[in-house]
Design an enzyme around this catalytic site. Structure first.
Site, PDB file in Angstrom:
ATOM      1  N   ASP A 264       0.858  -1.175   0.000  1.00 10.33           N
ATOM      2  CA  ASP A 264       0.000   0.000   0.000  1.00 10.33           C
ATOM      3  C   ASP A 264       0.903   1.236   0.000  1.00 10.33           C
ATOM      4  OD1 ASP A 264      -2.171   1.633   0.013  1.00 10.33           O
ATOM      5  OD2 ASP A 264      -3.199   0.653   1.668  1.00 10.33           O
ATOM      6  N   GLU A 469     -10.474   7.185   3.827  1.00  6.34           N
ATOM      7  CA  GLU A 469      -9.410   6.709   4.726  1.00  6.34           C
ATOM      8  C   GLU A 469      -9.469   7.405   6.095  1.00  6.34           C
ATOM      9  OE1 GLU A 469      -5.683   5.561   2.908  1.00  6.34           O
ATOM     10  OE2 GLU A 469      -6.467   6.065   0.938  1.00  6.34           O
TER      11      GLU A 469
HETATM   12  C1  BGC Z   1      -4.446   7.605  -1.102  1.00  2.00           C
HETATM   13  C2  BGC Z   1      -4.058   8.107  -2.426  1.00  2.00           C
HETATM   14  C3  BGC Z   1      -4.023   9.591  -2.254  1.00  2.00           C
HETATM   15  C4  BGC Z   1      -2.919   9.894  -1.288  1.00  2.00           C
HETATM   16  C5  BGC Z   1      -2.714  11.324  -1.010  1.00  2.00           C
HETATM   17  C6  BGC Z   1      -3.311   7.867  -0.164  1.00  2.00           C
HETATM   18  O1  BGC Z   1      -3.545   7.351   1.084  1.00  2.00           O
HETATM   19  O2  BGC Z   1      -4.806   6.306  -1.161  1.00  2.00           O
HETATM   20  O3  BGC Z   1      -4.855   7.643  -3.415  1.00  2.00           O
HETATM   21  O4  BGC Z   1      -3.897  10.262  -3.442  1.00  2.00           O
HETATM   22  O5  BGC Z   1      -3.062   9.221  -0.068  1.00  2.00           O
HETATM   23  O6  BGC Z   1      -1.514  11.527  -0.291  1.00  2.00           O
HETATM   24  C1  BGC Z   2      -5.119   2.993   0.185  1.00  2.54           C
HETATM   25  C2  BGC Z   2      -5.371   1.908  -0.810  1.00  2.54           C
HETATM   26  C3  BGC Z   2      -5.246   2.441  -2.206  1.00  2.54           C
HETATM   27  C4  BGC Z   2      -3.914   3.102  -2.387  1.00  2.54           C
HETATM   28  C5  BGC Z   2      -3.723   3.730  -3.737  1.00  2.54           C
HETATM   29  C6  BGC Z   2      -3.863   3.728  -0.099  1.00  2.54           C
HETATM   30  O1  BGC Z   2      -3.721   4.831   0.730  1.00  2.54           O
HETATM   31  O2  BGC Z   2      -5.043   2.435   1.477  1.00  2.54           O
HETATM   32  O3  BGC Z   2      -6.633   1.348  -0.593  1.00  2.54           O
HETATM   33  O4  BGC Z   2      -5.403   1.406  -3.124  1.00  2.54           O
HETATM   34  O5  BGC Z   2      -3.733   4.114  -1.429  1.00  2.54           O
HETATM   35  O6  BGC Z   2      -4.492   4.841  -3.904  1.00  2.54           O
END
Ligand code: BGC
Ligand code: BGC
Length: 747
Positions: A264, A469
């Site tokens: 991740d 998130e």
């Molecule tokens: C998300 C990403 C997002 C990023 C921003 C990640 O946790 O999953 O898709 O663009 O944080 O910093």
């Molecule tokens: C998230 C994932 C996601 C990835 C890419 C992460 O922060 O936990 O679910 O697939 O970002 O965006």
């Protein structure tokens, strides 16, 4: 293959930090777009830009190599977690919590298939979906990504989504045309963290934890899922990205997974002893692909060095590379595949958000509506004169939730970012016309207009603002926003019956609204096809949605909330034929509400709902964006994007406005480079020069600034920073503090 090229197969950068030239030079195996990344630096980029960039990356990754090394096309992964929802014009399906309420694997299979086709239209190959988390504490900000709190329901629905996305394992079309690679995520324990804290620790007996949180994986693996994403969380203190017993011995050994384990977002950087750019531990623990959005160059270099010095055995490197190559082989990418736009579905724009796909989404919306209360007002009577109120009624960004065009969703998005979508209001208006009645939209209700004709019934649409998130983590389950409650009460006072339509990513304590409304529908986050809501309200579709999560009776939340009894058990949901429950008034007391101090103006990457950030007159929703010389951008302090860098052009100023509590301001901040000219702060009338304080803070890391009446004169509901010269500082928190009202100001 050289060591450099092998390692590149395992390095997954974000499209926001690479160019096709980088792809040509490094030959990454895979790339991703994070939720906030879109083609050419535009997170709202039109669909055609996605395909164009996919072609550019494809061509860069397949340019011949001089030394005769094999050319291996790169593949592109995206978070198509409820449809291909990063892309304007795609069908946006309900989030998983709504799909859980449908209890319908066949429907979910069709959603997967439609999503895969739309992904192919834009030239991508791989989605980070489905989430097969078993969410056990609804305070968790990702509860809506979970189908259910019950592993026995998550299991078949997750497997069905995988089959829809990839096709049926062992059949001819598997991973072929109209199919993309899926990801079962996040292995494992994401839904089981203590207090529902995102990326937190899961503790307890390992076998018991696996019986809940790893339970959906065997079926996902059985369905042939191409990849599994390692979770951010730790299990009994050990981060999964460095956990060999669970990532290798369990997942490979016992569960028999043979596909790609993808990390991740900088998840490897959270392993003890690791940084985002240096972490042999993860590969050694069993990770195959590092999701390393920005630090790919340094990570590539450190991995190459670690292979060369023997820290990483060649066999482990080869094994991981082979898995990536097998996945590409299965996708047909290694067999003379052509560039994305030349593939059968590439650029078939009529398939993106097609009427067929939207019909599936509308069906899903209708089947996901759960009627919690109905005192005889549903289904709506044909011919009724209906008033529709609430700012959420005609609000496609809000009904779509997080992971919609942008990572957090909402914010500055409008209906224009979702071409072809229908709002809940739009669906009701159409259904009312068809039924021979009328509907009017009155976002703030008609109560104020004394002359307004009295409608037969009012539908009030309200609920949570979008989040994703950890930004959605909450300390309790109280639903605080009182807009809907006030509207319901106002109609009641005029003797007008009401239907509450509640948009939310989780069950929340809404006893007050349940008491005030004559009917109450849990609508979840329906996505682009809001008309599915009206299908149920008007009785065109029978209400078959049933809760996949129990509903709380008290507002505290937490692991023990069930001890107070649930208000509605999992499986609950009324049909039209159900006995019309007399409304027993529910207990409206909630200690968490009484204790609200409105203290945090900005925290955990979020502005409080009553707080606004403006650069002169330009609103910076979510404290992001630019205007009038101010640029506010997300940065990471303790978690992703939980802080902001505020950059001032000469003479620029930024203001925060919120409730006037008369209290002092505490601001967590950091200054990397001292201001080149005067910086002032104003709260009452007088501008105070804080250049000296900011200069002293230079290079000293995160600090706290306390601004009180002692220097400001008065502290009100507005705080303004202004800089004469270009300057930047970072802030992670702005809070109000009653107790510090008269202490000295400090930096
Ligand atoms: C998300 C990403 C997002 C990023 C921003 C990640 O946790 O999953 O898709 O663009 O944080 O910093
Ligand atoms: C998230 C994932 C996601 C990835 C890419 C992460 O922060 O936990 O679910 O697939 O970002 O965006």
């Amino acid at each position: 293959m050289s060591i450099e090229r092998k390692v590149a197969q395992l390095v997954q950068p974000d499209i926001g930090s690479i160019t096709p030239a980088d792809v040509r030079e490094y030959r990454f195996g895979t790339i991703l777009n994070g939720g906030n990344s879109g083609p050419y630096g535009n997170d709202k980029a039109p669909a055609a830009d996605w395909l164009k960039l996919a072609d550019e990356f494809w061509e860069a990754s397949t340019a011949p190599l001089e030394n005769g090394e094999p050319v291996i096309p790169a593949i592109w992964a995206t978070d198509a977690v409820h449809g291909h929802a990063n892309v304007p014009g795609a069908t946006v399906f309900p989030h998983n919590i709504g799909l859980g309420a449908t209890h319908d694997p066949d429907l979910i299979r069709r959603i997967g298939a439609a999503t895969a086709t739309e992904i192919e239209v834009t030239g991508l190959d791989w989605t980070f979906a489905p989430t097969i988390a078993v969410a056990r504490d609804s305070r968790w900000g990702r509860t809506y990504e979970s189908y259910s709190e019950d592993p026995a329901l998550v299991t078949p629905l997750g497997a069905a989504m995988i089959e829809g996305l990839q096709g049926k394992a062992g059949t001819a079309g598997f991973l072929g045309q109209g199919k993309v690679a899926a990801t079962a995520k996040h292995y494992f324990g994401d839904g089981g963290t203590s207090q529902g804290v995102d990326q937190g620790d899961v503790n307890g007996d390992l076998d018991k934890l696996m019986a809940i949180h790893a339970a959906p994986y065997p079926a996902a693996i059985g369905a042939g899922v191409a990849s599994v994403m390692a979770s951010f969380n730790s299990i009994n203190g050990t981060k999964m990205h460095g956990n060999k017993p669970l990532l290798t011995d369990e997942l490979r050994g016992k569960l028999g997974f043979e596909g790609v384990v993808v990390g991740d977002w900088n998840g490897h950087g959270q392993v003890t002893g690791c940084t985002n750019s240096n972490c042999a531990q993860s590969l050694l623990a069993g990770l195959d692909v590092y999701m390393v959005p920005e630090d790919w160059k340094a990570l590539h270099a450190s991995l190459v060095a670690q292979v060369k010095d023997g820290t990483i055995p060649m066999a482990r490197l080869d094994e991981a590379v082979l898995r990536v190559l097998r996945m590409k082989k299965a996708l047909g990418i290694l067999d003379g595949e052509v560039k994305p736009s030349a593939r059968p579905n590439g650029g078939k724009w009529n398939l993106l958000g097609s009427p067929e796909h939207r019909a599936i989404a509308r069906e899903a919306v209708a089947k996901s509506q759960v009627i919690l209360k109905n005192a005889g007002v549903l289904p709506l009577k044909p011919g009724a004169r209906i008033e529709v109120a609430g700012t959420a009624a005609d609000n496609i960004p809000q009904q779509s939730g997080g992971w919609s065009i942008t990572w957090q969703g909402g914010g500055d998005l409008t209906a224009a970012n979702f071409p072809g979508a229908t709002s809940i209001w739009g669906g009701i208006a159409e259904a009312a016309r068809t039924a021979g009645g009328t509907a009017v939209l009155a976002p703030t209700g008609s109560a104020a207009a004394a002359s307004a004709a009295k409608p037969d019934i009012a539908i009030v649409v309200f609920g949570e603002e979008p989040y994703a998130e950890f930004v959605g983590d909450r300390k309790d389950l109280a639903f605080r926003d009182e807009e809907g409650l006030a509207l319901l009460k106002a109609y009641k006072a005029r003797g007008i019956p009401t239907v509450a339509v509640f948009l939310s990513g989780r069950p929340l304590w809404v006893n007050r609204e349940l008491n005030a409304a004559d009917a109450f529908v849990a609508s979840w986050l329906p996505g682009s096809e809001g008309a599915g809501v009206a299908d149920v309200l008007f009785g065109k579709t029978q209400p078959t949605g049933r809760l996949s999560f129990a509903w709380p009776k008290t507002c505290e939340g937490g692991a023990t909330w069930r001890e107070g009894g649930t208000l509605f058990e999992r499986g609950y949901g009324l049909g039209f034929a159900a006995p019309r429950i007399a409304s027993v008034p529910l207990d409206e007391t909630c200690a968490a509400l009484t204790n609200d101090s409105g203290a945090a103006w900005f925290a955990n990457g979020r502005l409080a709902s009553q707080v606004q950030a403006v650069a002169d007159n330009a609103l910076l929703p979510d404290l992001r964006g630019n205007g009038n010389g101010i640029v506010a951008a997300g940065i990471d302090r303790r978690a992703q994007e939980d802080a902001r860098r505020i950059t001032f052009g000469p003479g620029a100023k930024i203001s925060f406005t919120g409730p006037d509590s008369g209290a002092a301001f505490r601001i967590a901040y950091q200054v990397l480079n001292r201001p080149a000219g005067p910086v002032t702060v104003t709260a009452g009338g007088k501008a105070v020069d804080i250049t000296q304080g900011l200069s002293v803070a230079e290079g000293k890391g995160w600090r706290e600034m306390v601004l009180t009446q002692a220097c400001l004169g008065s502290t009100g509901g507005r705080l303004t920073f202004a800089s004469a010269a270009p300057f930047a500082f970072q802030i992670s928190e702005i809070t109000r503090d009653e107790k510090a009202a008269n202490v000295e100001c400090s930096f």
